[in-house]
Design an enzyme around this catalytic site. Structure first.
Site, PDB file in Angstrom:
ATOM      1  N   SER A   1     -40.873  -9.589  50.815  1.00  0.00           N
ATOM      2  CA  SER A   1     -40.957  -8.352  51.817  1.00  0.00           C
ATOM      3  C   SER A   1     -40.873  -6.588  51.743  1.00  0.00           C
ATOM      4  O   SER A   1     -40.181  -5.876  52.753  1.00  0.00           O
ATOM      5  CB  SER A   1     -40.498  -8.304  53.560  1.00  0.00           C
ATOM      6  OG  SER A   1     -41.359  -9.567  53.919  1.00  0.00           O
TER       7      SER A   1
ATOM      8  N   ASP B   1     -45.587  -9.115  52.655  1.00  0.00           N
ATOM      9  CA  ASP B   1     -45.320  -9.261  54.072  1.00  0.00           C
ATOM     10  C   ASP B   1     -46.842  -8.845  54.606  1.00  0.00           C
ATOM     11  O   ASP B   1     -47.364  -8.872  56.087  1.00  0.00           O
ATOM     12  CB  ASP B   1     -44.328  -9.536  55.465  1.00  0.00           C
ATOM     13  CG  ASP B   1     -43.277  -7.672  55.516  1.00  0.00           C
ATOM     14  OD1 ASP B   1     -43.882  -6.580  54.778  1.00  0.00           O
ATOM     15  OD2 ASP B   1     -42.758  -7.541  55.778  1.00  0.00           O
TER      16      ASP B   1
ATOM     17  N   ARG C   1     -37.223 -17.582  54.357  1.00  0.00           N
ATOM     18  CA  ARG C   1     -37.866 -19.289  55.017  1.00  0.00           C
ATOM     19  C   ARG C   1     -39.414 -19.635  53.879  1.00  0.00           C
ATOM     20  O   ARG C   1     -39.905 -19.171  53.185  1.00  0.00           O
ATOM     21  CB  ARG C   1     -39.094 -18.453  55.680  1.00  0.00           C
ATOM     22  CG  ARG C   1     -39.671 -19.313  56.965  1.00  0.00           C
ATOM     23  CD  ARG C   1     -41.094 -17.818  58.062  1.00  0.00           C
ATOM     24  NE  ARG C   1     -42.218 -18.704  58.725  1.00  0.00           N
ATOM     25  CZ  ARG C   1     -42.057 -19.623  59.731  1.00  0.00           C
ATOM     26  NH1 ARG C   1     -40.531 -19.318  60.238  1.00  0.00           N
ATOM     27  NH2 ARG C   1     -42.462 -20.111  60.197  1.00  0.00           N
TER      28      ARG C   1
HETATM   29  C1  BGC Z   1     -40.403  -3.170  52.977  1.00  0.00           C
HETATM   30  C2  BGC Z   1     -41.777  -3.395  52.886  1.00  0.00           C
HETATM   31  C3  BGC Z   1     -42.011  -4.434  54.200  1.00  0.00           C
HETATM   32  C4  BGC Z   1     -41.522  -4.398  55.816  1.00  0.00           C
HETATM   33  C5  BGC Z   1     -41.803  -5.185  56.801  1.00  0.00           C
HETATM   34  C6  BGC Z   1     -39.996  -2.621  55.151  1.00  0.00           C
HETATM   35  O1  BGC Z   1     -38.848  -2.521  54.374  1.00  0.00           O
HETATM   36  O2  BGC Z   1     -39.845  -2.313  52.831  1.00  0.00           O
HETATM   37  O3  BGC Z   1     -42.404  -4.004  52.100  1.00  0.00           O
HETATM   38  O4  BGC Z   1     -43.487  -4.181  54.413  1.00  0.00           O
HETATM   39  O5  BGC Z   1     -39.732  -3.813  55.481  1.00  0.00           O
HETATM   40  O6  BGC Z   1     -41.268  -6.372  56.598  1.00  0.00           O
END
Ligand code: BGC
Length: 525
Positions: free
Chosen positions: A208, A261, A139
């Protein structure tokens, strides 16, 4: 607010926009005003009764379940409905893992320092570009912050092509750069704004996945999750990779901050509500970040501080939590087997949107083989991994046991099984199964939140009398029926009615995009 000529582009003129995230459930929609709107909608809905289901005599066509189906459901219920004692045990283990992660590297809970030390105060200003690489979508968001508000926001998102999730790092970052290029072609005003060093576009990068940072704008990936498996990303600086690809596509950008995130979601809500303590993602993946006293992050090299008030946001990476007290099913083990990150992210795989559908599919497959579900023949589609989307679990759970005809219709369409072969008993079985899987997910997520709340109270960083605001984003929280309500039930059971009132779950739409910009703004100021 969604422009007709571009359904994927969202424009919000005043406070903020909404997030079209995860579980592949929807596209963008615009929302005016960050807040509890969607959350409150769920809070106010009436609680559905537990499914009544009867024991049949082996003939599913009479509208009842077979004895084996009932036995299977009883087994799932025994595991998925968590007792207070069980949850207390999970909290105990969670707290121990938190402490270990704060002390040492490479622990089960990674407790990753984010280097976000300036907490948003609501005065952050400027125009920013947020680039958000999530589990399902990538995004790009252009936003303007002024006077404690998001004054303007334009967003565009694209699904990440499956082949890029297992390709090369360069292909992935070039995909992002092309997306940014197209976006700026349509919506750029940032280059002219002259912000950032040397007139470069000021960027916040929301990544993320777990990353080991040594500063706010650098860091390397620790491991991929959520179906990503790109081998050549390890050991490379993620900001350099992004800036490199952007510059190849002639985009002059400067990344001011790279954040997870959960960190972005926490910062976005802190921008408008100073009582925000926790950011949680309940979407394709799941995780949480909280505000920690810097003194307590003992593993932080060079982070020594004597000042009580020095804080830093810590990304817990709670998805990797594991405990023998978790209600682990045979199907959880099978889901794990089918993932590229086998043996990791146990908690996430029991909670998040990427896995709930697969979990239900495996349970149905078992009930088909052992308990005559769908006539007992192993249906082709049901046998294919990942063909039962979590959006279907969500719809079936939402329909409840009263609308079994509609459940049959959903199942028939999704699994290519003739309607006549799906009896009332089958529909009832799947309906209850979905409810149990949804209940377990919400109960575990709420147990995680309670653990962090307890930790912050025990370490006297949060007083038991103050509001404890939890900013949450992600498709599971936003769209799964009564998810916030189910979490709230767990808070009541663990904390008691009065204390549970202090825990405020607030949907923070577009948290990662806005939060990344807020953090970039705080740094740039
Ligand atoms: C990741 C995290 C992330 C979460 C939500 C997980 O698979 O390891 O870093 O914050 O997903 O997106």
């Amino acid at each position: 607010m969604v422009k007709e000529e571009d359904r994927k582009t969202t424009t919000a003129a005043t406070t903020t926009g909404s997030r079209a995230s995860s579980v592949s459930l929807l596209v963008c929609s615009a929302v005016l005003g960050i807040g509890a709107g969607v959350g409150l909608y769920f809070w106010n809905r009436t609680k559905r009764n537990r499914t009544p289901w009867r024991r049949g005599k082996g003939n599913a066509n009479k509208g009842v379940m077979t004895k084996t189906q009932v036995d299977l459901l009883e087994g799932y219920e025994g595991k998925c409905v968590l007792t207070k004692k069980q949850m207390e045990g999970i909290i105990e283990d969670f707290l121990a893992r938190m402490e270990e992660g704060l002390e040492r590297e490479e622990q089960q809970l990674k407790m990753l320092p984010s280097f976000v030390e300036k907490m948003p105060c609501g005065k952050e200003e400027g125009e920013f570009l947020a680039i958000d690489l999530g589990g399902t979508n990538s995004r790009v968001v252009r936003l303007a912050l002024k006077g404690g508000q998001v004054r303007e926001m334009v967003a565009h998102e694209d699904p990440i092509p499956k082949e890029l999730m297992v390709g090369t790092t360069k292909e992935l970052f070039d995909f992002i750069a092309r997306q940014v290029k197209t976006f700026l072609g349509k919506h750029n005003t940032l280059a002219q704004s002259g912000q950032g060093k040397g007139g470069k576009i000021p960027i916040g990068f929301c990544f993320s996945y777990p990353m080991k940072q040594t500063g706010l704008a650098n860091g390397e990936i620790v491991n991929w999750n959520k179906g990503f498996d790109i081998k050549d990303t390890f050991g490379k600086d993620l900001v350099e990779l992004l800036e490199g690809s952007l510059s190849e596509y002639k985009i002059q950008g400067k990344v001011f901050a790279m954040v997870n995130d959960t960190v972005g979601t926490l910062a976005a809500h802190k921008f408008i509500d100073q009582d925000t303590q926790l950011g949680v993602i309940l979407g394709t993946g799941s995780n949480a970040a909280y505000i920690e006293g810097k003194r307590r992050i003992t593993k932080l090299q060079g982070g020594e501080t004597k000042r009580e008030e020095d804080k830093m946001i810590v990304n817990i990476e709670w998805g990797n939590f594991k405990s023998s007290r978790l209600p682990y099913l045979e199907e959880d083990r099978e889901v794990d087997e089918r993932t590229p990150n086998k043996g990791k992210q146990h908690f996430e795989k029991m909670i998040s949107g990427m896995y709930l559908g697969e979990m239900v599919r495996l349970a149905c497959l078992r009930a088909s083989a052992e308990g005559n579900l769908f006539g007992g023949s192993q249906k082709d589609k049901l046998q294919q991994a990942w063909t039962f989307p979590t959006s279907l679990v969500s719809r079936i759970d939402g329909l409840g046991p009263e609308k079994l005809d509609q459940v049959k219709k959903e199942l028939s369409a999704a699994l290519d099984i003739p309607r006549a072969e799906i009896t009332h008993g089958c529909a009832r079985f799947v309906s209850r199964l979905c409810q149990l899987v949804g209940d377990r997910s919400a109960a575990l997520a709420a147990t995680g939140v309670t653990a962090i709340y307890r930790y912050l109270m025990q370490s006297k960083q949060v007083s038991p009398n103050q509001r404890f605001v939890v900013a949450v984003d992600g498709g599971l929280f936003e769209h799964y029926p009564r998810y916030p309500e189910r979490m709230q039930q767990t808070f009541i059971s663990l904390l008691g009615k009065e204390q549970a009132k202090r825990v405020e779950l607030v949907h923070s739409p577009d948290g990662s995009g806005i939060g990344t910009a807020v953090i970039a703004a705080a740094t740039a100021r």
